[in-house]
Design a protein around this motif. Structure first.
Motif, PDB file in Angstrom:
ATOM      1  N   PRO A  73      -5.557  -8.826  -1.845  1.00 46.67           N
ATOM      2  CA  PRO A  73      -6.035  -7.692  -2.659  1.00 46.67           C
ATOM      3  C   PRO A  73      -6.902  -6.718  -1.875  1.00 46.67           C
ATOM      4  O   PRO A  73      -6.764  -5.493  -2.028  1.00 46.67           O
ATOM      5  N   PHE A  74      -7.791  -7.231  -1.041  1.00 50.76           N
ATOM      6  CA  PHE A  74      -8.634  -6.369  -0.210  1.00 50.76           C
ATOM      7  C   PHE A  74      -7.784  -5.524   0.732  1.00 50.76           C
ATOM      8  O   PHE A  74      -8.012  -4.316   0.887  1.00 50.76           O
ATOM      9  N   THR A  75      -6.781  -6.154   1.351  1.00 52.27           N
ATOM     10  CA  THR A  75      -5.914  -5.444   2.290  1.00 52.27           C
ATOM     11  C   THR A  75      -5.109  -4.367   1.581  1.00 52.27           C
ATOM     12  O   THR A  75      -5.001  -3.230   2.064  1.00 52.27           O
ATOM     13  N   ILE A  76      -4.542  -4.704   0.434  1.00 50.86           N
ATOM     14  CA  ILE A  76      -3.741  -3.729  -0.318  1.00 50.86           C
ATOM     15  C   ILE A  76      -4.601  -2.553  -0.759  1.00 50.86           C
ATOM     16  O   ILE A  76      -4.187  -1.395  -0.694  1.00 50.86           O
ATOM     17  N   PHE A  77      -5.800  -2.853  -1.234  1.00 51.31           N
ATOM     18  CA  PHE A  77      -6.675  -1.785  -1.720  1.00 51.31           C
ATOM     19  C   PHE A  77      -6.993  -0.783  -0.613  1.00 51.31           C
ATOM     20  O   PHE A  77      -6.880   0.440  -0.811  1.00 51.31           O
ATOM     21  N   LEU A  78      -7.394  -1.260   0.557  1.00 55.69           N
ATOM     22  CA  LEU A  78      -7.752  -0.345   1.640  1.00 55.69           C
ATOM     23  C   LEU A  78      -6.544   0.440   2.143  1.00 55.69           C
ATOM     24  O   LEU A  78      -6.638   1.649   2.402  1.00 55.69           O
ATOM     25  N   LEU A  79      -5.392  -0.226   2.279  1.00 51.04           N
ATOM     26  CA  LEU A  79      -4.213   0.478   2.793  1.00 51.04           C
ATOM     27  C   LEU A  79      -3.649   1.446   1.756  1.00 51.04           C
ATOM     28  O   LEU A  79      -3.126   2.508   2.120  1.00 51.04           O
ATOM     29  N   GLY A  95       0.809  -1.207   0.000  1.00 50.17           N
ATOM     30  CA  GLY A  95       0.000   0.000   0.000  1.00 50.17           C
ATOM     31  C   GLY A  95       0.843   1.258   0.000  1.00 50.17           C
ATOM     32  O   GLY A  95       0.545   2.227  -0.720  1.00 50.17           O
ATOM     33  N   PHE A  96       1.905   1.271   0.794  1.00 49.40           N
ATOM     34  CA  PHE A  96       2.812   2.421   0.814  1.00 49.40           C
ATOM     35  C   PHE A  96       3.497   2.603  -0.539  1.00 49.40           C
ATOM     36  O   PHE A  96       3.604   3.726  -1.054  1.00 49.40           O
ATOM     37  N   ALA A  97       3.937   1.495  -1.133  1.00 44.84           N
ATOM     38  CA  ALA A  97       4.618   1.586  -2.424  1.00 44.84           C
ATOM     39  C   ALA A  97       3.683   2.084  -3.523  1.00 44.84           C
ATOM     40  O   ALA A  97       4.053   2.951  -4.324  1.00 44.84           O
ATOM     41  N   LEU A  98       2.468   1.566  -3.571  1.00 41.81           N
ATOM     42  CA  LEU A  98       1.529   1.970  -4.619  1.00 41.81           C
ATOM     43  C   LEU A  98       1.023   3.396  -4.421  1.00 41.81           C
ATOM     44  O   LEU A  98       0.701   4.088  -5.397  1.00 41.81           O
ATOM     45  N   ALA A  99       0.956   3.845  -3.165  1.00 42.05           N
ATOM     46  CA  ALA A  99       0.415   5.177  -2.898  1.00 42.05           C
ATOM     47  C   ALA A  99       1.465   6.273  -3.019  1.00 42.05           C
ATOM     48  O   ALA A  99       1.151   7.379  -3.480  1.00 42.05           O
ATOM     49  N   ARG A 100       2.711   5.986  -2.611  1.00 38.42           N
ATOM     50  CA  ARG A 100       3.694   7.051  -2.503  1.00 38.42           C
ATOM     51  C   ARG A 100       4.962   6.845  -3.329  1.00 38.42           C
ATOM     52  O   ARG A 100       5.726   7.784  -3.512  1.00 38.42           O
ATOM     53  N   LEU A 101       5.217   5.658  -3.824  1.00 34.83           N
ATOM     54  CA  LEU A 101       6.401   5.413  -4.644  1.00 34.83           C
ATOM     55  C   LEU A 101       5.947   5.195  -6.077  1.00 34.83           C
ATOM     56  O   LEU A 101       5.588   4.080  -6.465  1.00 34.83           O
ATOM     57  N   LYS A 102       5.954   6.264  -6.839  1.00 32.58           N
ATOM     58  CA  LYS A 102       5.496   6.162  -8.210  1.00 32.58           C
ATOM     59  C   LYS A 102       6.591   5.527  -9.069  1.00 32.58           C
ATOM     60  O   LYS A 102       7.685   6.065  -9.202  1.00 32.58           O
ATOM     61  N   PHE A 103       6.297   4.369  -9.606  1.00 34.10           N
ATOM     62  CA  PHE A 103       7.241   3.655 -10.456  1.00 34.10           C
ATOM     63  C   PHE A 103       6.511   3.170 -11.696  1.00 34.10           C
ATOM     64  O   PHE A 103       5.279   3.181 -11.755  1.00 34.10           O
ATOM     65  N   ARG A 104       7.277   2.741 -12.684  1.00 31.75           N
ATOM     66  CA  ARG A 104       6.680   2.311 -13.938  1.00 31.75           C
ATOM     67  C   ARG A 104       5.801   1.084 -13.698  1.00 31.75           C
ATOM     68  O   ARG A 104       6.244   0.083 -13.150  1.00 31.75           O
ATOM     69  N   GLY A 105       4.565   1.187 -14.125  1.00 35.21           N
ATOM     70  CA  GLY A 105       3.635   0.075 -13.990  1.00 35.21           C
ATOM     71  C   GLY A 105       2.862   0.070 -12.696  1.00 35.21           C
ATOM     72  O   GLY A 105       2.086  -0.860 -12.443  1.00 35.21           O
ATOM     73  N   SER A 106       3.042   1.103 -11.853  1.00 36.20           N
ATOM     74  CA  SER A 106       2.335   1.111 -10.560  1.00 36.20           C
ATOM     75  C   SER A 106       0.822   1.214 -10.756  1.00 36.20           C
ATOM     76  O   SER A 106       0.053   0.565 -10.044  1.00 36.20           O
ATOM     77  N   SER A 107       0.395   2.025 -11.728  1.00 39.64           N
ATOM     78  CA  SER A 107      -1.047   2.166 -11.977  1.00 39.64           C
ATOM     79  C   SER A 107      -1.648   0.855 -12.483  1.00 39.64           C
ATOM     80  O   SER A 107      -2.737   0.451 -12.063  1.00 39.64           O
ATOM     81  N   VAL A 108      -0.917   0.176 -13.365  1.00 40.79           N
ATOM     82  CA  VAL A 108      -1.397  -1.116 -13.884  1.00 40.79           C
ATOM     83  C   VAL A 108      -1.447  -2.147 -12.770  1.00 40.79           C
ATOM     84  O   VAL A 108      -2.389  -2.946 -12.672  1.00 40.79           O
ATOM     85  N   LEU A 109      -0.456  -2.109 -11.894  1.00 39.53           N
ATOM     86  CA  LEU A 109      -0.428  -3.049 -10.768  1.00 39.53           C
ATOM     87  C   LEU A 109      -1.604  -2.819  -9.835  1.00 39.53           C
ATOM     88  O   LEU A 109      -2.233  -3.774  -9.348  1.00 39.53           O
ATOM     89  N   PHE A 110      -1.928  -1.541  -9.596  1.00 38.58           N
ATOM     90  CA  PHE A 110      -3.067  -1.245  -8.734  1.00 38.58           C
ATOM     91  C   PHE A 110      -4.371  -1.691  -9.382  1.00 38.58           C
ATOM     92  O   PHE A 110      -5.277  -2.196  -8.694  1.00 38.58           O
ATOM     93  N   LEU A 111      -4.485  -1.528 -10.692  1.00 36.32           N
ATOM     94  CA  LEU A 111      -5.676  -2.021 -11.391  1.00 36.32           C
ATOM     95  C   LEU A 111      -5.762  -3.541 -11.295  1.00 36.32           C
ATOM     96  O   LEU A 111      -6.859  -4.107 -11.205  1.00 36.32           O
ATOM     97  N   GLY A 112      -4.607  -4.208 -11.316  1.00 37.23           N
ATOM     98  CA  GLY A 112      -4.611  -5.659 -11.129  1.00 37.23           C
ATOM     99  C   GLY A 112      -5.113  -6.057  -9.756  1.00 37.23           C
ATOM    100  O   GLY A 112      -5.837  -7.051  -9.610  1.00 37.23           O
ATOM    101  N   VAL A 113      -4.747  -5.269  -8.736  1.00 37.74           N
ATOM    102  CA  VAL A 113      -5.249  -5.523  -7.382  1.00 37.74           C
ATOM    103  C   VAL A 113      -6.761  -5.346  -7.345  1.00 37.74           C
ATOM    104  O   VAL A 113      -7.491  -6.159  -6.745  1.00 37.74           O
ATOM    105  N   LEU A 114      -7.261  -4.300  -7.990  1.00 36.41           N
ATOM    106  CA  LEU A 114      -8.705  -4.086  -8.043  1.00 36.41           C
ATOM    107  C   LEU A 114      -9.407  -5.229  -8.757  1.00 36.41           C
ATOM    108  O   LEU A 114     -10.474  -5.689  -8.327  1.00 36.41           O
ATOM    109  N   ALA A 115      -8.811  -5.703  -9.849  1.00 40.84           N
ATOM    110  CA  ALA A 115      -9.429  -6.806 -10.589  1.00 40.84           C
ATOM    111  C   ALA A 115      -9.475  -8.069  -9.740  1.00 40.84           C
ATOM    112  O   ALA A 115     -10.440  -8.847  -9.805  1.00 40.84           O
TER     113      ALA A 115
END
Length: 275
Positions: free
Chosen positions: A150-156, A91-111
């Motif tokens: 996925p649920f935990t990552i999404f909320l955090l 959650g910290f990495a996806l929210a605050r560490l912008k790296f290549r593919g982070s948005s796609v990875l977050f969409l994968g978590v949502l899926a």
């Protein structure tokens, strides 16, 4: 009657009926668990004549509910610890560490949130069998982590997105590494969200039947909810004993809801507001 009071009654009546429908099954189960078999056969809906605690004692000691309870405590504790560790880092990495593919990875978590366990049950069972993890606590813990991560990552991720970027920047200027920012800054700030998500994850793992039933075939390693389902066949002619097992399994969940209802509500709405 004023319009405000009338509106209050309109809202209170359906909410009261909903509360009654929620509480009645627990009251009925408690009443049945305290009856003798004869009292239940004669009239299942009447109040228990004399509270018969033997059903609870027999379910706890004679049927093995104490062993199932301990199994659930061990598995749920380990699962929640891993979920919070991995989920908070992700959650910290996806929210605050912008790296290549982070948005796609977050969409994968949502899926992954929309994939039910039934879809992956057979492949997971084959993988666990090949790895020798079937009917083991580590295997069940890993299955819970995979299912609820996925649920935990999404909320955090949603919560950490509300933390001002200036906080992270100031910590980096002070000489903290990425791991230092996570450990010294983000974990303390995220403590309320971690508690809320941890409570929800614990309830999910505690109430699970399908995953545990699929991966833990032996009676020795059964979790509490699977043990309760087995009582139905074993005590089909002794409903009070079965009700006592159900009551034992429900009491911990009820206690958690009573004392941590605010944290549960905060976990559901984590990250939904800014500030």
């Amino acid at each position: 009657m004023s319009g405000t009071r009338r509106a209050g009654w309109v809202a209170a009546i359906p909410m009261g009926l909903l509360a009654l429908a929620t509480v009645y099954p627990l009251v009925f189960t408690t009443n049945v668990a305290l009856k003798t078999r004869r009292e239940y056969v004669l009239d299942r809906f009447s109040p228990a004549g004399s509270w018969n605690w033997d059903n609870l004692v027999r379910a706890w000691t004679g049927v093995g509910m104490s062993r199932y309870f301990l199994n659930s405590v061990v598995v749920v504790t380990c699962s929640v610890a891993l979920l919070l560790l991995i989920g908070s880092m992700a959650g910290f990495a996806l929210a605050r560490l912008k790296f290549r593919g982070s948005s796609v990875l977050f969409l994968g978590v949502l899926a992954a949130l929309f994939v039910p366990f039934q879809v992956v049950m057979v492949p997971l069972a084959r993988i666990m069998t090949g790895a020798g993890l079937v009917d083991t606590w580590p295997g069940l813990v890993l299955a819970y982590v995979a299912q609820f991560l996925p649920f935990t990552i999404f909320l955090l991720t949603s919560f950490y997105s509300t933390v001002p970027a200036d906080v992270v920047d100031a910590a980096r200027i002070d000489g903290n590494t990425v791991y230092g920012v996570y450990w010294r800054i983000m974990l303390p700030i995220g403590a309320p969200a971690l508690l809320s998500v941890g409570v929800l994850d614990a309830l999910f793992c505690w109430n699970d039947v399908l995953i545990s039933l699929s991966l833990m075939p032996s009676a020795e390693h059964r979790t509490l909810m699977v043990g309760v389902t087995s009582l139905r066949g074993q005590y089909s002619d002794d409903i009070p004993a079965f009700a006592a097992g159900v009551l034992i399994a429900a009491v911990p969940v009820l206690v958690v809801y009573l004392f941590l209802q605010r944290q549960i509500a905060d976990g559901v709405t984590a990250g939904s507001t800014k500030g």
